[in-house]
Design a protein around this motif. Structure first.
Motif, PDB file in Angstrom:
ATOM      1  N   GLY A   1      13.547  -5.516 -15.378  1.00 22.21           N
ATOM      2  CA  GLY A   1      13.070  -4.567 -16.362  1.00 22.21           C
ATOM      3  C   GLY A   1      12.078  -5.153 -17.350  1.00 22.21           C
ATOM      4  N   SER A   2      11.828  -6.472 -17.279  1.00 23.62           N
ATOM      5  CA  SER A   2      10.865  -7.102 -18.175  1.00 23.62           C
ATOM      6  C   SER A   2       9.450  -6.730 -17.749  1.00 23.62           C
ATOM      7  N   ILE A   3       8.476  -6.962 -18.639  1.00 22.49           N
ATOM      8  CA  ILE A   3       7.086  -6.668 -18.307  1.00 22.49           C
ATOM      9  C   ILE A   3       6.633  -7.504 -17.108  1.00 22.49           C
ATOM     10  N   GLY A   4       6.940  -8.805 -17.159  1.00 22.14           N
ATOM     11  CA  GLY A   4       6.553  -9.671 -16.049  1.00 22.14           C
ATOM     12  C   GLY A   4       7.195  -9.252 -14.739  1.00 22.14           C
ATOM     13  N   GLY A   5       8.469  -8.901 -14.800  1.00 21.95           N
ATOM     14  CA  GLY A   5       9.167  -8.463 -13.598  1.00 21.95           C
ATOM     15  C   GLY A   5       8.569  -7.192 -13.019  1.00 21.95           C
ATOM     16  N   GLU A   6       8.199  -6.275 -13.892  1.00 23.69           N
ATOM     17  CA  GLU A   6       7.611  -5.016 -13.427  1.00 23.69           C
ATOM     18  C   GLU A   6       6.212  -5.231 -12.840  1.00 23.69           C
ATOM     19  N   ILE A   7       5.468  -6.162 -13.417  1.00 24.78           N
ATOM     20  CA  ILE A   7       4.150  -6.469 -12.859  1.00 24.78           C
ATOM     21  C   ILE A   7       4.286  -7.029 -11.450  1.00 24.78           C
ATOM     22  N   LEU A   8       5.203  -7.966 -11.286  1.00 27.48           N
ATOM     23  CA  LEU A   8       5.408  -8.562  -9.961  1.00 27.48           C
ATOM     24  C   LEU A   8       5.935  -7.542  -8.961  1.00 27.48           C
ATOM     25  N   ARG A   9       6.719  -6.595  -9.453  1.00 28.06           N
ATOM     26  CA  ARG A   9       7.222  -5.551  -8.558  1.00 28.06           C
ATOM     27  C   ARG A   9       6.095  -4.618  -8.112  1.00 28.06           C
ATOM     28  N   ALA A  10       5.156  -4.322  -9.033  1.00 30.87           N
ATOM     29  CA  ALA A  10       4.075  -3.381  -8.726  1.00 30.87           C
ATOM     30  C   ALA A  10       2.906  -4.044  -8.000  1.00 30.87           C
ATOM     31  N   LEU A  11       2.820  -5.374  -8.050  1.00 30.98           N
ATOM     32  CA  LEU A  11       1.653  -6.075  -7.532  1.00 30.98           C
ATOM     33  C   LEU A  11       1.408  -5.873  -6.031  1.00 30.98           C
ATOM     34  N   PRO A  12       2.420  -5.970  -5.163  1.00 25.21           N
ATOM     35  CA  PRO A  12       2.140  -5.787  -3.730  1.00 25.21           C
ATOM     36  C   PRO A  12       1.474  -4.452  -3.410  1.00 25.21           C
ATOM     37  N   LYS A  13       1.943  -3.375  -4.024  1.00 27.64           N
ATOM     38  CA  LYS A  13       1.334  -2.061  -3.782  1.00 27.64           C
ATOM     39  C   LYS A  13      -0.093  -2.017  -4.323  1.00 27.64           C
ATOM     40  N   ALA A  14      -0.318  -2.616  -5.502  1.00 25.85           N
ATOM     41  CA  ALA A  14      -1.658  -2.635  -6.073  1.00 25.85           C
ATOM     42  C   ALA A  14      -2.630  -3.407  -5.185  1.00 25.85           C
ATOM     43  N   LEU A  15      -2.162  -4.513  -4.615  1.00 27.17           N
ATOM     44  CA  LEU A  15      -3.014  -5.299  -3.718  1.00 27.17           C
ATOM     45  C   LEU A  15      -3.278  -4.546  -2.422  1.00 27.17           C
ATOM     46  N   GLU A  16      -2.284  -3.803  -1.972  1.00 24.35           N
ATOM     47  CA  GLU A  16      -2.449  -3.007  -0.754  1.00 24.35           C
ATOM     48  C   GLU A  16      -3.509  -1.927  -0.959  1.00 24.35           C
ATOM     49  N   ASP A  17      -3.533  -1.336  -2.156  1.00 22.85           N
ATOM     50  CA  ASP A  17      -4.478  -0.259  -2.458  1.00 22.85           C
ATOM     51  C   ASP A  17      -5.856  -0.773  -2.857  1.00 22.85           C
ATOM     52  N   LEU A  18      -5.961  -2.055  -3.150  1.00 21.52           N
ATOM     53  CA  LEU A  18      -7.226  -2.622  -3.595  1.00 21.52           C
ATOM     54  C   LEU A  18      -8.257  -2.573  -2.473  1.00 21.52           C
ATOM     55  N   PRO A  19      -9.470  -2.086  -2.764  1.00 23.29           N
ATOM     56  CA  PRO A  19     -10.505  -2.101  -1.723  1.00 23.29           C
ATOM     57  C   PRO A  19     -10.778  -3.524  -1.258  1.00 23.29           C
ATOM     58  N   ILE A  20     -11.109  -3.657   0.009  1.00 28.04           N
ATOM     59  CA  ILE A  20     -11.468  -4.980   0.506  1.00 28.04           C
ATOM     60  C   ILE A  20     -12.809  -5.374  -0.092  1.00 28.04           C
ATOM     61  N   LEU A  21     -13.049  -6.671  -0.170  1.00 29.10           N
ATOM     62  CA  LEU A  21     -14.339  -7.142  -0.647  1.00 29.10           C
ATOM     63  C   LEU A  21     -15.400  -6.587   0.301  1.00 29.10           C
ATOM     64  N   PRO A  22     -16.415  -5.910  -0.234  1.00 28.47           N
ATOM     65  CA  PRO A  22     -17.419  -5.288   0.644  1.00 28.47           C
ATOM     66  C   PRO A  22     -17.951  -6.252   1.692  1.00 28.47           C
TER      67      PRO A  22
END
Length: 281
Positions: free
Chosen positions: A1-22
């Motif tokens: 429930g900490s900020i750091g914990g929530e960032i790490l939890r959300a990071l895989p999905k954010a990286l998955e949604d990130l556009p590939i380098l053109p």
């Protein structure tokens, strides 16, 4: 429930949604490493992307680079701008789409991040030229993506509807603290996802702690990007960092910067950046 914990939890999905380098960004980096690369090779690569081709022509005819006659073809644009300026322009145009958000409330902040990225990239390139560093093209890209972790973090916060990360939207001071604490780690994950060369991992993760880089050549690159970010900051393209004297910074001392070298890096900065930012808007 900490900020750091929530960032790490959300990071895989954010990286998955990130556009590939053109793709064109990656191909430009490869092409510039070819010892027998020609202007014709670069022009042919640009022609394959109509949007980039139009914007390169726009740059060649801008007030900063325009000549007596209007340029209407890519070969002439490449001849007027030169290989390195063309390559930097393509990288800028190609990476601009990474700094777009659908949240209207954060568009100004994303725009500020983009201006800061372009300014840092340009300054890193100029520092390399002033110090006779042969990897100027790599430094431009390193400057362009040096704060990509902050972009991903902002996207994570924007897309949270409840919880501690959503609450950050109402606390700019705490949000900035989170950026400073976690953007290097998030940026490292982005660079790894994009499969960029190892030196980009160092310039991203150790940007504000170059002494942590063991290898001297990469430590020099990291200091160059750190110094470029500071120059961008004091030149009006910053994010609110408190910098009293550029030449007193560890990166500046390590690189042996002087007032004269600093003035050379900053020469015509606003005009050059205006042209780059305009074509990437």
């Amino acid at each position: 429930g900490s900020i750091g914990g929530e960032i790490l939890r959300a990071l895989p999905k954010a990286l998955e949604d990130l556009p590939i380098l053109p793709e064109i960004s990656q191909r430009i980096m490869v092409l510039l490493r070819e010892p027998e690369m020609s202007m014709a090779d670069l022009a042919e690569l640009i022609r394959q992307d109509q949007v980039i081709a139009v914007r390169v022509l726009q740059l060649a005819n801008s007030a900063m680079y325009g000549g007596l006659q209007e340029i209407k073809d890519i070969n002439a644009a490449c001849a007027r701008l030169g290989t390195r300026s063309i390559a930097n322009a393509v990288q800028t145009i190609a990476n601009g789409n990474l700094y777009i958000t659908g949240n209207e409330g954060f568009r100004d902040q994303m725009k500020q991040l983009w201006r800061h990225a372009v300014a840092t990239a340009h300054c890193a390139y100029e520092i390399a030229n002033v110090l006779a560093e042969p990897r100027a093209d790599e430094l431009f890209v390193a400057g362009l993506i040096h704060d990509i972790g902050r972009v991903v973090l902002l996207d994570i916060v924007v897309n949270q509807y409840r919880g501690v990360l959503a609450d950050l939207r109402n606390s700019p001071e705490l949000l900035e603290e989170v950026f400073n604490g976690y953007s290097p780690l998030v940026g490292l994950h982005v660079v790894i996802k994009w499969n960029l060369p190892p030196e980009f991992r160092m310039t991203t993760y150790f940007l504000r702690n170059a002494d942590g880089v063991a290898a001297e050549p990469v430590r020099v690159l990291t200091n160059m990007v750190a110094l470029a970010e500071a120059i961008a900051e004091v030149s009006g393209y910053g994010l609110g960092m408190n910098i009293s004297s550029i030449l007193s910074l560890p990166a500046a001392r390590s690189l042996g910067m002087t007032d004269m070298k600093l003035a050379t890096v900053r020469a015509d900065l606003d005009d050059k950046l205006a042209a780059l930012i305009e074509i990437s808007s």
